[in-house]
Structure formats: C-alpha cells, structure tokens
Design a protein around this motif. Structure first.
Motif, PDB file in Angstrom:
ATOM      1  N   THR A   8       4.718  -6.599  -7.032  1.00 11.92           N
ATOM      2  CA  THR A   8       3.725  -6.573  -5.908  1.00 11.92           C
ATOM      3  C   THR A   8       4.629  -6.232  -4.578  1.00 11.92           C
ATOM      4  O   THR A   8       4.145  -5.398  -3.743  1.00 11.92           O
ATOM      5  CB  THR A   8       2.792  -7.742  -5.734  1.00 11.92           C
ATOM      6  OG1 THR A   8       2.287  -8.076  -6.991  1.00 11.92           O
ATOM      7  CG2 THR A   8       1.750  -7.748  -4.747  1.00 11.92           C
ATOM      8  N   GLN A  11       5.400  -2.646  -4.337  1.00 12.06           N
ATOM      9  CA  GLN A  11       4.290  -1.961  -4.025  1.00 12.06           C
ATOM     10  C   GLN A  11       4.057  -1.970  -2.734  1.00 12.06           C
ATOM     11  O   GLN A  11       3.537  -0.932  -1.935  1.00 12.06           O
ATOM     12  CB  GLN A  11       3.068  -2.255  -4.783  1.00 12.06           C
ATOM     13  CG  GLN A  11       1.697  -1.436  -4.682  1.00 12.06           C
ATOM     14  CD  GLN A  11       2.052  -0.081  -4.985  1.00 12.06           C
ATOM     15  OE1 GLN A  11       2.365   0.037  -6.253  1.00 12.06           O
ATOM     16  NE2 GLN A  11       2.093   0.992  -4.274  1.00 12.06           N
ATOM     17  N   ARG A  12       4.100  -3.072  -1.861  1.00 14.41           N
ATOM     18  CA  ARG A  12       3.815  -3.206  -0.443  1.00 14.41           C
ATOM     19  C   ARG A  12       4.905  -2.344   0.310  1.00 14.41           C
ATOM     20  O   ARG A  12       4.397  -1.672   1.495  1.00 14.41           O
ATOM     21  CB  ARG A  12       3.799  -4.319   0.083  1.00 14.41           C
ATOM     22  CG  ARG A  12       2.269  -5.193   0.028  1.00 14.41           C
ATOM     23  CD  ARG A  12       2.512  -6.699   0.566  1.00 14.41           C
ATOM     24  NE  ARG A  12       1.961  -7.641  -0.080  1.00 14.41           N
ATOM     25  CZ  ARG A  12       2.936  -8.553  -0.874  1.00 14.41           C
ATOM     26  NH1 ARG A  12       3.915  -8.835  -0.438  1.00 14.41           N
ATOM     27  NH2 ARG A  12       2.256  -9.559  -1.752  1.00 14.41           N
ATOM     28  N   ASP A  15       3.972   1.524   0.110  1.00 14.31           N
ATOM     29  CA  ASP A  15       2.897   1.439   0.914  1.00 14.31           C
ATOM     30  C   ASP A  15       3.163   1.722   2.210  1.00 14.31           C
ATOM     31  O   ASP A  15       2.572   2.637   3.146  1.00 14.31           O
ATOM     32  CB  ASP A  15       1.715   0.432   0.648  1.00 14.31           C
ATOM     33  CG  ASP A  15       0.997   0.496  -0.655  1.00 14.31           C
ATOM     34  OD1 ASP A  15       1.239   1.459  -1.365  1.00 14.31           O
ATOM     35  OD2 ASP A  15       0.380  -0.735  -0.810  1.00 14.31           O
ATOM     36  N   ASP A  16       4.210   0.874   2.672  1.00 14.78           N
ATOM     37  CA  ASP A  16       4.738   1.132   3.982  1.00 14.78           C
ATOM     38  C   ASP A  16       5.397   2.314   4.344  1.00 14.78           C
ATOM     39  O   ASP A  16       5.407   2.950   5.225  1.00 14.78           O
ATOM     40  CB  ASP A  16       5.656  -0.048   4.381  1.00 14.78           C
ATOM     41  CG  ASP A  16       4.920  -1.488   4.803  1.00 14.78           C
ATOM     42  OD1 ASP A  16       3.640  -1.507   4.893  1.00 14.78           O
ATOM     43  OD2 ASP A  16       5.568  -2.587   4.710  1.00 14.78           O
ATOM     44  N   TYR A  18       4.712   5.163   2.725  1.00 10.21           N
ATOM     45  CA  TYR A  18       3.824   6.258   2.828  1.00 10.21           C
ATOM     46  C   TYR A  18       3.023   6.132   4.022  1.00 10.21           C
ATOM     47  O   TYR A  18       2.862   7.287   4.681  1.00 10.21           O
ATOM     48  CB  TYR A  18       2.616   5.769   1.722  1.00 10.21           C
ATOM     49  CG  TYR A  18       2.913   6.678   0.626  1.00 10.21           C
ATOM     50  CD1 TYR A  18       2.443   8.052   0.263  1.00 10.21           C
ATOM     51  CD2 TYR A  18       3.578   6.199  -0.541  1.00 10.21           C
ATOM     52  CE1 TYR A  18       2.576   8.737  -0.917  1.00 10.21           C
ATOM     53  CE2 TYR A  18       3.905   6.953  -1.689  1.00 10.21           C
ATOM     54  CZ  TYR A  18       3.175   8.211  -1.763  1.00 10.21           C
ATOM     55  OH  TYR A  18       3.582   8.809  -3.026  1.00 10.21           O
ATOM     56  N   ARG A  19       2.850   5.094   4.809  1.00 11.44           N
ATOM     57  CA  ARG A  19       2.335   5.165   6.028  1.00 11.44           C
ATOM     58  C   ARG A  19       3.438   5.578   7.046  1.00 11.44           C
ATOM     59  O   ARG A  19       3.053   6.564   8.207  1.00 11.44           O
ATOM     60  CB  ARG A  19       1.765   3.579   6.672  1.00 11.44           C
ATOM     61  CG  ARG A  19       0.551   3.180   5.989  1.00 11.44           C
ATOM     62  CD  ARG A  19       0.185   1.670   6.473  1.00 11.44           C
ATOM     63  NE  ARG A  19       0.961   0.662   6.294  1.00 11.44           N
ATOM     64  CZ  ARG A  19       0.611   0.020   5.328  1.00 11.44           C
ATOM     65  NH1 ARG A  19      -0.111   0.318   4.078  1.00 11.44           N
ATOM     66  NH2 ARG A  19       1.437  -1.030   4.907  1.00 11.44           N
ATOM     67  N   ASP A  43       6.449  10.264  -4.017  1.00  8.62           N
ATOM     68  CA  ASP A  43       5.282  10.163  -5.112  1.00  8.62           C
ATOM     69  C   ASP A  43       6.092  10.012  -6.389  1.00  8.62           C
ATOM     70  O   ASP A  43       5.307   9.089  -7.150  1.00  8.62           O
ATOM     71  CB  ASP A  43       4.954  11.739  -5.054  1.00  8.62           C
ATOM     72  CG  ASP A  43       3.891  12.219  -4.062  1.00  8.62           C
ATOM     73  OD1 ASP A  43       3.479  11.190  -3.305  1.00  8.62           O
ATOM     74  OD2 ASP A  43       3.933  13.292  -3.806  1.00  8.62           O
ATOM     75  N   ARG A  46       6.350   6.199  -6.497  1.00 10.94           N
ATOM     76  CA  ARG A  46       4.962   5.370  -6.921  1.00 10.94           C
ATOM     77  C   ARG A  46       4.689   5.719  -8.137  1.00 10.94           C
ATOM     78  O   ARG A  46       4.132   4.818  -8.778  1.00 10.94           O
ATOM     79  CB  ARG A  46       3.922   6.307  -6.027  1.00 10.94           C
ATOM     80  CG  ARG A  46       2.582   5.575  -6.298  1.00 10.94           C
ATOM     81  CD  ARG A  46       1.573   6.332  -5.275  1.00 10.94           C
ATOM     82  NE  ARG A  46       1.678   5.422  -4.193  1.00 10.94           N
ATOM     83  CZ  ARG A  46       1.006   5.354  -3.033  1.00 10.94           C
ATOM     84  NH1 ARG A  46       0.010   6.474  -2.692  1.00 10.94           N
ATOM     85  NH2 ARG A  46       1.018   4.477  -2.166  1.00 10.94           N
TER      86      ARG A  46
END
Length: 96
Positions: A8, A11-12, A15-16, A18-19, A43, A46
């Motif tokens: 988890t 994953q966070r 995500d950061d 990607y932003r 990618d 991910r």
C-alpha cells in the motif's frame, strides 16, 4: 510492517510519482524522448507492482514449499553402469 502495508505504501509513492510526472509533462511537454521514457518506466512499475500484489495475495504466498531431505549416503554405483561419462565419450573409445 506487513507485506500488505508495504504494498500500500509503495502504491501511494507510485501515485505521487504519477502526479509529479503529470506536472512535469505540463512544464516540459510530453513529446520528448526523455519524458516518454520516464512515463513508460512508471507504467512498468505500476504493472510490476500489480503483479507483486497478486502474487502476495495468492494462496501460494502463504504456503512455504515442502523441504526435501537429501541423504548423504553414496548412491549405488550400479545405477551408472550403462551410461557414459558426460562430455568425455565412451570409456573404450578415443576422442577424434
């Protein structure tokens, strides 16, 4: 931390990433080779994390493989009477 917590957290962080990449693309543009390469690497990360999550949640993740005990006693020499020494050829012939 448990494996689930680590996944988890990863994953966070992804995500950061990607932003941040989205903000960089707005500033630098998305057509450059470097930006496309970084986006492709993200990618792949991910996809790899998703595969890792599946592997960790599967039934095989909890089960440990069964250990096999190998005896230290020598094998019976008669098991190899009809075989040649690998790579050395037959005993009664010479190499060319």
């Amino acid at each position: 931390m448990s494996v689930h917590d680590d996944l988890t957290s990863s994953q966070r962080c992804l995500d950061d990433l990607y932003r941040s990449l989205g903000r960089l693309e707005k500033q630098l543009g998305s057509g450059g080779l470097e930006m496309r390469r970084v986006r492709m690497d993200a990618d792949h990360l991910r996809e790899s994390l998703a595969l890792l999550r599946e592997a960790a949640s599967g039934p095989a993740a909890a089960a440990r493989p069964e250990l096999v005990t190998i005896s230290d006693t020598p094998y019976d020499i008669s098991l190899w009477t009809d075989s040649d020494d690998e790579g050395l050829g037959a005993r009664d012939r010479h190499a060319p």
